[in-house]
Design a protein around this motif. Sequence first.
Motif, PDB file in Angstrom:
ATOM      1  N   ILE A  95      77.128 130.714  23.682  1.00  0.00           N
ATOM      2  CA  ILE A  95      77.053 130.992  22.245  1.00  0.00           C
ATOM      3  C   ILE A  95      76.251 132.267  21.993  1.00  0.00           C
ATOM      4  O   ILE A  95      76.632 133.097  21.169  1.00  0.00           O
ATOM      5  CB  ILE A  95      76.428 129.792  21.501  1.00  0.00           C
ATOM      6  N   LEU A  96      75.157 132.425  22.708  1.00  0.00           N
ATOM      7  CA  LEU A  96      74.317 133.612  22.526  1.00  0.00           C
ATOM      8  C   LEU A  96      74.765 134.777  23.405  1.00  0.00           C
ATOM      9  O   LEU A  96      74.183 135.860  23.329  1.00  0.00           O
ATOM     10  CB  LEU A  96      72.858 133.272  22.828  1.00  0.00           C
ATOM     11  N   SER A  97      75.787 134.561  24.244  1.00  0.00           N
ATOM     12  CA  SER A  97      76.295 135.605  25.146  1.00  0.00           C
ATOM     13  C   SER A  97      75.202 136.149  26.060  1.00  0.00           C
ATOM     14  O   SER A  97      75.032 137.358  26.227  1.00  0.00           O
ATOM     15  CB  SER A  97      76.932 136.756  24.347  1.00  0.00           C
ATOM     16  N   VAL A  98      74.434 135.228  26.660  1.00  0.00           N
ATOM     17  CA  VAL A  98      73.402 135.609  27.617  1.00  0.00           C
ATOM     18  C   VAL A  98      73.602 134.817  28.899  1.00  0.00           C
ATOM     19  O   VAL A  98      74.162 133.714  28.882  1.00  0.00           O
ATOM     20  CB  VAL A  98      71.976 135.348  27.061  1.00  0.00           C
ATOM     21  N   ILE A 156      67.009 136.421  25.055  1.00  0.00           N
ATOM     22  CA  ILE A 156      67.526 135.371  24.172  1.00  0.00           C
ATOM     23  C   ILE A 156      67.221 135.716  22.721  1.00  0.00           C
ATOM     24  O   ILE A 156      68.074 135.572  21.832  1.00  0.00           O
ATOM     25  CB  ILE A 156      66.925 134.008  24.575  1.00  0.00           C
ATOM     26  N   GLN A 157      65.997 136.168  22.463  1.00  0.00           N
ATOM     27  CA  GLN A 157      65.613 136.524  21.094  1.00  0.00           C
ATOM     28  C   GLN A 157      66.445 137.700  20.569  1.00  0.00           C
ATOM     29  O   GLN A 157      66.901 137.690  19.419  1.00  0.00           O
ATOM     30  CB  GLN A 157      64.130 136.856  21.050  1.00  0.00           C
ATOM     31  N   LYS A 158      66.679 138.700  21.419  1.00  0.00           N
ATOM     32  CA  LYS A 158      67.481 139.855  21.016  1.00  0.00           C
ATOM     33  C   LYS A 158      68.915 139.444  20.691  1.00  0.00           C
ATOM     34  O   LYS A 158      69.484 139.874  19.681  1.00  0.00           O
ATOM     35  CB  LYS A 158      67.468 140.908  22.123  1.00  0.00           C
ATOM     36  N   TYR A 204      69.686 128.885  19.783  1.00  0.00           N
ATOM     37  CA  TYR A 204      68.428 129.630  19.868  1.00  0.00           C
ATOM     38  C   TYR A 204      67.226 128.681  19.853  1.00  0.00           C
ATOM     39  O   TYR A 204      66.271 128.850  20.622  1.00  0.00           O
ATOM     40  CB  TYR A 204      68.334 130.619  18.717  1.00  0.00           C
ATOM     41  N   THR A 205      67.264 127.675  19.003  1.00  0.00           N
ATOM     42  CA  THR A 205      66.164 126.714  18.925  1.00  0.00           C
ATOM     43  C   THR A 205      65.933 126.051  20.273  1.00  0.00           C
ATOM     44  O   THR A 205      64.798 125.865  20.722  1.00  0.00           O
ATOM     45  CB  THR A 205      66.453 125.657  17.862  1.00  0.00           C
ATOM     46  N   THR A 206      67.024 125.694  20.962  1.00  0.00           N
ATOM     47  CA  THR A 206      66.919 125.028  22.255  1.00  0.00           C
ATOM     48  C   THR A 206      66.421 125.978  23.343  1.00  0.00           C
ATOM     49  O   THR A 206      65.494 125.658  24.097  1.00  0.00           O
ATOM     50  CB  THR A 206      68.276 124.439  22.667  1.00  0.00           C
TER      51      THR A 206
END
Length: 450
Positions: free
Chosen positions: A271-274, A283-285, A323-325
Motif C-alpha cells: 500500500i505504501l509502495s515500500v 515509511i514516513q516519506k 502507516y499506523t501499523t
Amino acid sequence: MATSIGRFNLVDALLDLDRDGPSVVLRLQNDGVKKQLVVRDGLLAFAESNVPEEHLARVLLDLGRITRADLRSISTLMRSGKTSDEAVLATGKVDAAGLAEGVREQAITILASLFAWSECESRILSAAAALDRPANLQMPLPELIMAGARRAVESRQLPAARARLEGSVSRSAAARAARLEPLLDPLEAAIYARTSNHIGVAELVAQARNGSARPEEIVARLILLGLITLESAGARPAETPAPESRAPEARLGEQVNEILQRFEVASNYEILSVPAEATTDEIQKAYHELAKAFHPDRFQAPKYSAEFCDRVQRLFTYVNGAYTTLSDPAARAAYDEAQLAEGRVEAARRVRVGADAENTKIAETLFHAGRASMAVRDFEKAGAHLKECVWLRPDAPRYRLYLGVAQSEIPKLRKEAEEHLLKAIEMDRMGIENYLALGKLYLKVKLPRR
C-alpha cells in the motif's frame, strides 16, 4: 536482422514476447557493446552484458554481497572453466537466494541501460544459444519493463530526446497501455490519470506536485514506458482527438477504483509502495506522498461527487491504516509475524477487511486480483489468490475453473488443477469453458484421449 531503435521499440518487443510465450534470445548491439535478454516460455530467465559494470560479480559487489577480494577469486575460478554462477557460489559468500537476487538486479540494470540507447542492432535467436546457463528468474516481462523504466529514470539513463521535459504530453493510443497500466503504483496511476486530455508538461508537473515529491521523475517514467507521448513546445498531437474524451474527474475516479481494488488484497508495505526492510524515514516519506495525493481534504470541491469522495475516504483509510501499523515498532513486528505465519492474502484479509466481512465480497475482490496476476503471467500469485476464493466460496464453480487454469501453467500443480477443473464440471455441467480448460490441460500433459 539488424534494425534501428526507431523501428525497434524495446517495450513493444518485450510485450510481444510476453504475449507469444516463446523461448528465445533477444540480442542487442551498439558500437561493440553487446547485451542479451534470455526468455524461456515468455518469462525472463536472465540477462547478460559485455559491459564490466554489468557483470554478475560487479552487481553483487554493488549489492554488498561480496568484497573486492572475492572479485579476484571469482575471476580466477572463471578462467579455470567455471561459469559466473558457479564461481560466485564457490566463494561461499553467496547462497542460492543471494545469487537469484544478483541475477534479478543484473537484469534490471541491463534493461535500464537499454532505455538510453538511441539506436542499436537487434537479433532474435533460438534459446539454444544460451542453454549453458541454468539460471532462470521466471520473471514476467511486464514486471521487468516497469522495474527497468523506474531504474532508468532514477539513474538518469535516458535518451537525449527524452532527457528534457519541455513541451506537452498526451495519452498514447498504443495497445501497450492496457498491459502496463495495471502495474502502475498509486502515484504513477494518479499522474497518468491527469493525462486523459492534452496537457503541458509544466502544468502537469505543477498539478502533480501536490501529490508527489518527485513528479518530474514519474512523468519521465510514463514517457519512457510509452504510456504518454512527449511533444515539443507548440506541437499538437498528430492523431485526431477521440470524439468522446472524458473529463479528468471521470478518469481519476477510475484510477481510484483500480487502486482500491489493489489495496483490498495488498500488504501494508505494498500500500505504501515500500520494501519490507524499509526504514522509519522511508515509511514516513511514502505516507506523506500518498497523503498529498489522496487525502480527502483535496477533493472537497463541488465537481467531486459524494460517491467519489466516499471512495477516496476508503482509499485513504487503507493508507492511514498501513502507516499506523508500520510506523509503530511493536505493531509492525506483530504484523510481520502474522504475515509470515499466515501468508500475505490471509493476513491482509484479516487485518484490513475484518473477520466478519462478507465472504462473497472478499472472494470477488481476490478473484479480480487473481485475474490481474494471470494477465501478467504470474500464475503462482494468481493461484494463491484463487485458492483463497475457493476456500471462501467452495460452491462457486467459476473460482475453481480459474484456479485450475492458473495451476495448469505450473507443472507440479497440474494434478491439483485437474481436480479443480473436474469439480467445476461437476458443479456446472453446462459450462463449456470448464470442458475446454480441462481439455487444454490434458493436451499439456500429452493425454489427448482423456
